[in-house]
Motif scaffolding. Structure first.
Motif, PDB file in Angstrom:
ATOM      1  N   GLN A   9      79.150  53.741  69.652  1.00 48.98           N
ATOM      2  CA  GLN A   9      79.276  55.076  69.057  1.00 48.98           C
ATOM      3  C   GLN A   9      78.075  55.373  68.167  1.00 48.98           C
ATOM      4  O   GLN A   9      77.534  56.479  68.185  1.00 48.98           O
TER       5      GLN A   9
ATOM      6  N   ALA B 180      75.128  56.162  70.326  1.00 52.98           N
ATOM      7  CA  ALA B 180      75.258  57.508  70.901  1.00 52.98           C
ATOM      8  C   ALA B 180      74.920  58.571  69.857  1.00 52.98           C
ATOM      9  O   ALA B 180      74.207  59.536  70.141  1.00 52.98           O
ATOM     10  N   GLN B 181      75.415  58.383  68.627  1.00 50.96           N
ATOM     11  CA  GLN B 181      75.113  59.340  67.559  1.00 50.96           C
ATOM     12  C   GLN B 181      73.631  59.324  67.227  1.00 50.96           C
ATOM     13  O   GLN B 181      73.024  60.375  66.992  1.00 50.96           O
ATOM     14  N   THR B 182      73.052  58.126  67.214  1.00 46.73           N
ATOM     15  CA  THR B 182      71.623  58.025  66.929  1.00 46.73           C
ATOM     16  C   THR B 182      70.807  58.746  67.992  1.00 46.73           C
ATOM     17  O   THR B 182      69.866  59.483  67.672  1.00 46.73           O
ATOM     18  N   LEU B 183      71.170  58.558  69.255  1.00 47.46           N
ATOM     19  CA  LEU B 183      70.460  59.261  70.328  1.00 47.46           C
ATOM     20  C   LEU B 183      70.628  60.765  70.211  1.00 47.46           C
ATOM     21  O   LEU B 183      69.688  61.534  70.447  1.00 47.46           O
ATOM     22  N   GLU B 184      71.820  61.189  69.842  1.00 47.60           N
ATOM     23  CA  GLU B 184      72.074  62.622  69.660  1.00 47.60           C
ATOM     24  C   GLU B 184      71.212  63.165  68.514  1.00 47.60           C
ATOM     25  O   GLU B 184      70.609  64.234  68.637  1.00 47.60           O
ATOM     26  N   HIS B 185      71.139  62.414  67.419  1.00 45.56           N
ATOM     27  CA  HIS B 185      70.314  62.843  66.285  1.00 45.56           C
ATOM     28  C   HIS B 185      68.840  62.869  66.669  1.00 45.56           C
ATOM     29  O   HIS B 185      68.113  63.794  66.288  1.00 45.56           O
TER      30      HIS B 185
ATOM     31  N   ALA C 238      67.634  63.401  69.605  1.00 44.66           N
ATOM     32  CA  ALA C 238      67.430  64.573  70.462  1.00 44.66           C
ATOM     33  C   ALA C 238      67.304  65.836  69.612  1.00 44.66           C
ATOM     34  O   ALA C 238      66.443  66.689  69.876  1.00 44.66           O
ATOM     35  N   CYS C 239      68.147  65.940  68.588  1.00 49.35           N
ATOM     36  CA  CYS C 239      68.069  67.102  67.684  1.00 49.35           C
ATOM     37  C   CYS C 239      66.739  67.111  66.935  1.00 49.35           C
ATOM     38  O   CYS C 239      66.109  68.158  66.790  1.00 49.35           O
TER      39      CYS C 239
ATOM     40  N   GLU D 168      64.012  68.165  69.278  1.00 54.81           N
ATOM     41  CA  GLU D 168      64.068  69.615  69.491  1.00 54.81           C
ATOM     42  C   GLU D 168      63.511  70.352  68.273  1.00 54.81           C
ATOM     43  O   GLU D 168      62.748  71.302  68.408  1.00 54.81           O
TER      44      GLU D 168
END
Length: 106
Positions: free
Chosen positions: A33, A36-41, A43-44, A47
């Motif tokens: 988890q 996954a959160q680190t990858l999401e961050h 990506a943000c 961007e």
């Protein structure tokens, strides 16, 4: 006292092993988890960096346009000054011509 058999020693070890397996499974889930959160961050952030780069590029382009406009305005002011000087000379010539015409007519 009763002599504890091998099963009496093995059961607590199995319980301990089960508990360790349970903890490791929970830790793996939490790690997954967190990844996954680190990858999401990331990506943000990526961007956001792309948007920031686009904004910087637009600002640099606007600066170039402003510099070009300033250069053109400066040239325009030089031309206006030249025309004003020529107009002043023309007014002076017209004034002299008027005086000459007046003296001839009088």
């Amino acid at each position: 006292m009763q002599d504890a058999g091998p099963d009496a020693t093995i059961d607590p070890l199995r319980q301990l092993e089960d508990k360790l397996d349970e903890l490791l499974t929970g830790l793996r889930e939490q790690t997954g988890q967190a990844q996954a959160q680190t990858l999401e961050h990331l990506a943000c952030y990526s961007e956001s960096l792309d948007e920031l780069q686009a904004a910087v590029n637009q600002a640099l382009y606007a600066q170039k346009l402003l510099e070009e406009s300033s250069r053109r305005a400066s040239k325009g002011l030089e031309r206006v000054d030249l025309l004003a000087s020529q107009l002043a000379g023309l007014k002076e010539s017209v004034g002299q011509l008027e005086q000459a015409v007046a003296s001839v007519l009088s």
